[in-house]
Design a protein around this motif. Structure first.
Motif, PDB file in Angstrom:
ATOM      1  N   ALA A 125       2.926   5.527  -0.314  1.00 12.81           N
ATOM      2  CA  ALA A 125       1.991   4.400  -0.360  1.00 12.81           C
ATOM      3  C   ALA A 125       0.556   4.878  -0.554  1.00 12.81           C
ATOM      4  O   ALA A 125      -0.350   4.063  -0.681  1.00 12.81           O
ATOM      5  CB  ALA A 125       2.117   3.584   0.915  1.00 12.81           C
ATOM      6  N   GLY A 126       0.359   6.170  -0.563  1.00 11.23           N
ATOM      7  CA  GLY A 126      -0.986   6.693  -0.719  1.00 11.23           C
ATOM      8  C   GLY A 126      -1.607   6.987   0.637  1.00 11.23           C
ATOM      9  O   GLY A 126      -1.484   6.194   1.568  1.00 11.23           O
ATOM     10  N   LEU A 127      -2.278   8.154   0.746  1.00 14.11           N
ATOM     11  CA  LEU A 127      -2.798   8.572   2.050  1.00 14.11           C
ATOM     12  C   LEU A 127      -4.303   8.369   2.096  1.00 14.11           C
ATOM     13  O   LEU A 127      -4.992   8.505   1.083  1.00 14.11           O
ATOM     14  CB  LEU A 127      -2.459  10.035   2.283  1.00 14.11           C
ATOM     15  N   LYS A 128      -4.772   8.076   3.249  1.00 11.75           N
ATOM     16  CA  LYS A 128      -6.219   7.986   3.507  1.00 11.75           C
ATOM     17  C   LYS A 128      -6.920   7.043   2.536  1.00 11.75           C
ATOM     18  O   LYS A 128      -8.025   7.333   2.071  1.00 11.75           O
ATOM     19  CB  LYS A 128      -6.843   9.377   3.382  1.00 11.75           C
ATOM     20  N   GLU A 129      -6.295   5.945   2.160  1.00 10.30           N
ATOM     21  CA  GLU A 129      -6.991   4.990   1.289  1.00 10.30           C
ATOM     22  C   GLU A 129      -7.354   3.785   2.120  1.00 10.30           C
ATOM     23  O   GLU A 129      -6.482   3.076   2.612  1.00 10.30           O
ATOM     24  CB  GLU A 129      -6.078   4.560   0.133  1.00 10.30           C
ATOM     25  N   GLY A 130      -8.635   3.560   2.279  1.00 10.51           N
ATOM     26  CA  GLY A 130      -9.088   2.383   2.992  1.00 10.51           C
ATOM     27  C   GLY A 130      -8.953   2.510   4.492  1.00 10.51           C
ATOM     28  O   GLY A 130      -8.533   3.537   5.037  1.00 10.51           O
ATOM     29  N   ASP A 181      -2.168   0.353   2.900  1.00 14.61           N
ATOM     30  CA  ASP A 181      -1.062  -0.568   2.606  1.00 14.61           C
ATOM     31  C   ASP A 181      -0.277  -0.901   3.885  1.00 14.61           C
ATOM     32  O   ASP A 181       0.327  -0.016   4.501  1.00 14.61           O
ATOM     33  CB  ASP A 181      -0.139   0.114   1.585  1.00 14.61           C
ATOM     34  N   PRO A 182      -0.225  -2.170   4.305  1.00 19.40           N
ATOM     35  CA  PRO A 182       0.436  -2.489   5.582  1.00 19.40           C
ATOM     36  C   PRO A 182       1.958  -2.555   5.477  1.00 19.40           C
ATOM     37  O   PRO A 182       2.656  -2.370   6.470  1.00 19.40           O
ATOM     38  CB  PRO A 182      -0.113  -3.869   5.933  1.00 19.40           C
ATOM     39  N   LEU A 222       5.331   6.897   3.897  1.00 18.56           N
ATOM     40  CA  LEU A 222       3.894   6.758   4.079  1.00 18.56           C
ATOM     41  C   LEU A 222       3.150   7.437   2.932  1.00 18.56           C
ATOM     42  O   LEU A 222       2.178   6.889   2.403  1.00 18.56           O
ATOM     43  CB  LEU A 222       3.501   7.377   5.428  1.00 18.56           C
ATOM     44  N   PRO A 236      -7.678   1.304   8.427  1.00 20.97           N
ATOM     45  CA  PRO A 236      -6.399   0.893   9.008  1.00 20.97           C
ATOM     46  C   PRO A 236      -6.177  -0.590   8.769  1.00 20.97           C
ATOM     47  O   PRO A 236      -7.146  -1.350   8.680  1.00 20.97           O
ATOM     48  CB  PRO A 236      -6.555   1.182  10.493  1.00 20.97           C
ATOM     49  N   PRO A 237      -4.928  -1.031   8.663  1.00 16.11           N
ATOM     50  CA  PRO A 237      -4.652  -2.431   8.299  1.00 16.11           C
ATOM     51  C   PRO A 237      -4.935  -3.406   9.426  1.00 16.11           C
ATOM     52  O   PRO A 237      -4.051  -4.114   9.897  1.00 16.11           O
ATOM     53  CB  PRO A 237      -3.163  -2.407   7.909  1.00 16.11           C
ATOM     54  N   TYR A 272      -7.976  -1.851   2.624  1.00 14.32           N
ATOM     55  CA  TYR A 272      -7.161  -1.446   3.773  1.00 14.32           C
ATOM     56  C   TYR A 272      -6.001  -0.567   3.293  1.00 14.32           C
ATOM     57  O   TYR A 272      -5.574  -0.669   2.137  1.00 14.32           O
ATOM     58  CB  TYR A 272      -6.572  -2.679   4.467  1.00 14.32           C
TER      59      TYR A 272
END
Lengths: 796, 112
Positions: B47-52, B66-67, B44, B54-55, B64
């Motif tokens: 993939a980068g945290l707190k970006e956008g 990353d799903p 997780l 929820p998917p 969003y």
């Protein structure tokens, strides 16, 4: 695919039908098989050139053309000679086997004929292919078939021993040969023998790989053709049924090495290494085989060592003949080699069959028990007389002619002006002559101990009588050939021998083949007379010879090297295995972790992949600090907890905090799943813990504890480094994630709003299906583990 | 936040490796559970945290999270659950058959 391709494949195709034909129990399976080699033999006869020079036939079917591997058939004089031997002797052997192996209820005839056909096809493949890789594949198949046939009566311990031995020795040689082929490919850039020959015809011999390639290929040829010191497998291979010994271990398979050497003579011939190695190995094998044959008491063992010695003879002739690239004096050696190859197949084939008959009718092959069979088995006696006289080199049989040519060959070799032969050359005729004396002696032993003397019926298991006509048919045919080739040798010279000689020595346009019975009173004739005189002398004094220590042991002393080596190999590998496979789970985890740590750090240094980037990070809210620190604290405390309920609570806390983090990190589905799973998991743990013992303090030695600590910290560190580097690179190298596709297409393609769910059930639906399968298997396993009742004394 | 998470992952992996190396069957199972937690968080974080947002497309956000990693982790959680459950029952059965959960005593006999 040409007809010649189908000719190679035909035995394999036939083998598929054998198990079905075996179902027809009242007809011996051999009758069905018999037709195949006969048809192939008759078909091949048309290629014999009569009155014209041989035009090689080449047919290519691509197999893996990108790396130069093609199933290419090349039929020239040499291939034709071997193909005729394989199918011709094959026909006679199948006929013989029909009467030799009775069609009893539990006799696995289907196995026998499947293996035999497999061998026949593989052997045809070896001699007809032009591509080295194809040759190698067929070569190993012949080893496999030979091993299976030796172990045909696998309930006998000695059969299994012989099969394993022949397999190990010939396959080792085959591997070496493959390496040699690859070296040739590196040099010449082709696997085709034609192209390799023409490549080496153009360049000078200065390649550094030339000698290694030669040695490796010779290793393959020597192991297969039972050359000293690799000959030890052949006497043990005599455990095979006699038709197999006659076919594989005398007439065809053991000559594959001879074939290989002959085939590569245009490549390597003319170099001193090739000349000296082959000649000296051949001569040593010749003399060692003939001396060892004298001390055997088993008829088949005598024939086995005799075969070894004769193979050495042919090998030595090929070695001497390779000098004819520089000095035409040596050509006669090549002619002699080809001629003796044919003669050996005929007289040795008939002798093997005769020994089989003696064994079949009296129940023993021990010359100490046999005797006086001349009057009881007159036909067998006549055939043996012809075969043995030919083997001993007596006129007018074909063995005499090739023995004389052999003497000519070694005598001519002393006059060679190349390779510093000089005075050393005098060794060739001396060794040849001494070996011939012993050959004569074992021929006398075979003849007199079996057929003359006192008939001892009380020592025999069966009441001896003449064999049925079916058994006699094949050896009669071979013995007639011995006589016919002996009387009319020139029917072979321009039909078979000349084309074969031209394949070995391609530059000879019109070889001078001179096969006569009477050359006048020359050195060769006196050598033969000397052989007879001294042979008889040795035979008369045999009693005194047999008291020497050397003659007391029948087994070849070199077997000790093999047996000791094999034992050492087995116990050595056991020791290595026991050293690493301790049975303790911890040790295996240590291997894996240490390997991972080393591999990953090596990769990091190798590609200079270490990167740090502390910008581009999202902010940390104070409550996250608290959560994360609790997570870290709980994690660190787990190994110190001695109480199991506390341990479960600790792990539960960690699980729920992870779920909480999923919420914070915008992953609602994960959070839901994690919550559910964690709850069930805690319940499961509690259920199991009810039955399991209390956790104990770990009782490791301090050294162990330290190792464990270092490994765990190393593992954590390496994962942290990977994470840091990946994080840094993600921003610095501007990788675009592939997820954009899912964001754009979830709705239009799959009609769903929850992207994670869409990926799981639609885009990656098959993965999820298999995941469900994993769960199902785990569930089944759990049920089995709980329900399965193991009875007392049964292992789990 | 990423830095903190990376360090947390490091701690989780270290502790779980230590647990795997112990002699008690139960601690080994606990180690596997912790190891999978560590792997999930690592994924997780990468993939980068707190970006956008929820998917979930219903959010109609500009960007969003990353799903793809989430889908993979979801699969991993479920599989991990299955494996852990199996291991637990295996440990239970092993203890019933051999009356010990000490891996040192559970090694095979010398001739194996």
């Amino acid at each position: 695919m040409s007809t010649l391709h189908y000719l190679v494949l035909a035995p394999f195709i036939m083998a598929i039908f054998v198990p079905f034909l075996y179902k027809i129990r009242h007809i011996h399976t051999g009758w069905f098989v018999l037709a195949l080699p006969l048809v192939l033999f008759l078909y091949l006869l048309q290629y014999i050139p009569i009155g014209v020079s041989m035009v090689p036939v080449e047919e290519i079917v691509p197999w893996v053309p990108r790396v130069g591997i093609n199933f290419s058939i090349y039929l020239d004089g040499l291939s034709l000679l071997f193909a005729l031997l394989i199918t011709g002797i094959g026909t006679l052997v199948v006929l013989y086997s029909i009467f030799y192996i009775a069609n009893k209820k539990d006799e696995p005839l289907n196995n026998f004929y499947v293996y035999l056909l497999m061998f026949m096809g593989a052997m045809l493949g070896v001699v007809l292919s032009d591509n080295l890789i194809v040759i190698y594949v067929f070569w190993e198949l012949t080893s496999l078939a030979s091993s299976l046939l030796i172990a045909y009566w696998f309930h006998k311990e000695k059969s299994r021993y012989g099969a394993q031995k022949s397999m190990l020795i010939t396959v080792t040689g085959g591997f070496a040969m493959l390496a040699g082929f690859c070296l040739l490919y590196i040099m010449a850039g082709s696997f085709s023998i034609r192209e390799i020959i023409s490549y080496f015809a153009q360049v000078e011999f200065n390649e550094s790989l030339f000698i290694p390639a030669m040695l490796l290929i010779l290793l393959g040829a020597f192991t297969k053709s039972a050359q000293f010191p690799f000959h030890i497998w052949l006497p043990d291979a005599m455990e095979a049924p006699t038709p197999v010994s006659a076919y594989l271990h005398s007439a065809t398979m053991v000559k594959a090495g001879i074939y290989l050497v002959a085939r590569f003579t245009p490549v390597f011939g003319g170099t001193p290494e090739w000349f000296w190695i082959i000649t000296s190995f051949g001569l040593v094998t010749l003399i060692w085989g003939s001396i060892s044959a004298v001390r055997q008491t088993d008829l088949k063992a005598i024939l086995a060592f005799s075969t070894i010695s004769q193979l050495g003879l042919i090998m030595a002739l090929l070695g001497l003949g390779s000098a004819s690239f520089l000095d035409s004096v040596a050509e006669v050696a090549i002619i002699a080699a080809i001629f003796h190859l044919i003669n050996h197949a005929t007289f040795k084939g008939s002798l093997f069959m005769v020994v089989g008959i003696v064994d079949h009718e009296t129940g023993t092959r021990d010359i100490r028990k046999l005797g006086g069979l001349m009057a009881i088995m007159p036909v067998t006696f006549t055939i043996s007389l012809i075969g043995i006289a030919s083997m001993a080199g007596l006129p007018p049989f074909n063995g005499f002619l090739s023995k004389e040519m052999f003497f000519t060959g070694v005598l001519e070799a002393t006059t060679l002006s190349v390779f510093n032969v000089g005075t050393l050359g005098i060794i060739f005729p001396i060794v040849a002559w001494i070996a011939s004396i012993f050959t004569f002696v074992y021929c006398l032993i075979m003849f007199f101990k079996t057929f003359t003397g006192k008939y001892q019926p009380e020592k025999l298991e069966k009441d001896a009588h003449e064999a049925p006509i079916g058994l006699l048919l094949s050896p009669i045919v071979l013995a007639s050939l011995v006589v016919i080739f002996g009387l009319f040798p020139n029917m072979l010279s321009y039909t078979i021998i000349e084309p074969a000689a031209q394949s070995i020595l391609p530059y000879i346009v019109d070889p001078y083949i001179n096969i006569y019975h009477w050359h006048g009173p020359n050195t060769e004739l006196f050598m033969t007379i000397g052989v007879v005189l001294f042979g008889v002398l040795v035979f008369i004094n045999l009693k005194r010879w047999q008291e020497a220590t050397f003659f007391l042991h029948e087994r070849d002393p070199l077997n000790r090297v093999y047996d000791g080596g094999l034992d050492g190999l087995v116990s050595g590998s056991k020791r290595v295995t026991n050293l690493q496979l301790t049975g303790l789970l911890r040790d295996y985890f240590v291997y894996m972790s240490v390997f991972m740590i080393l591999l990953l750090s090596w990769t990091f240094f190798r590609y200079d992949a270490l990167a740090f980037d502390f910008t581009n990070v999202s902010e940390i809210s104070p409550y996250l600090w608290v959560i994360t620190l609790v997570l870290i604290g709980a994690t660190i405390s787990i190994p110190f907890i001695q109480h199991r309920i506390t341990a479960i609570i600790g792990v539960g806390v960690i699980g729920f905090i992870v779920a909480l983090l999923f919420v914070v990190f915008r992953a609602p589905d994960l959070a839901l799943t994690q919550l559910l799973v964690e709850t069930v998991m805690v319940v499961l743990f509690l259920l199991c813990f009810y039955h399991l013992p209390e956790l104990r303090k770990e009782k490791f030695k301090p050294k162990f504890r330290m190792t464990n600590l270092v490994i765990s910290i190393g593992m954590g560190a390496i994962v942290t480094l990977i994470a840091f580097s990946a994080h840094a690179m993600r921003h610095n190298l501007n990788f675009t994630p592939i997820s954009q596709y899912f964001v754009e297409n979830s709705k239009p393609l799959a009609g769903g709003y929850n992207m994670v769910n869409v990926i799981l059930v639609d885009f990656r639906g098959l993965d999820t299906l298999l995941e469900v399968l994993v769960l199902a298997v785990a569930a089944l396993g759990i049920v089995a583990l709980i329900k399965l009742k193991v009875k007392e004394g049964q292992d789990v | 936040m990423e830095i903190l998470m990376i360090l947390t992952v490091g701690v989780l992996v270290s502790v779980s490796t230590y647990l795997l190396l112990t002699k008690s069957l139960l601690r080994v199972i606990l180690g596997i559970v912790l190891l999978s937690h560590g792997a999930h968080l690592l994924f997780l974080t990468m993939a980068g945290l707190k970006e956008g947002a929820p998917p979930l497309l219903g959010e109609e956000a500009a960007s969003y999270a990353d799903p793809l990693p989430q889908a993979l982790i979801l699969t991993a959680i479920v599989i991990g659950f299955g494996v852990t459950a199996f291991l637990l029952v295996l440990a239970y059965r092993t203890y019933k058959e051999h009356k010990t959960d000490d891996l040192d005593q559970l090694r095979g006999s010398a001739d194996e």
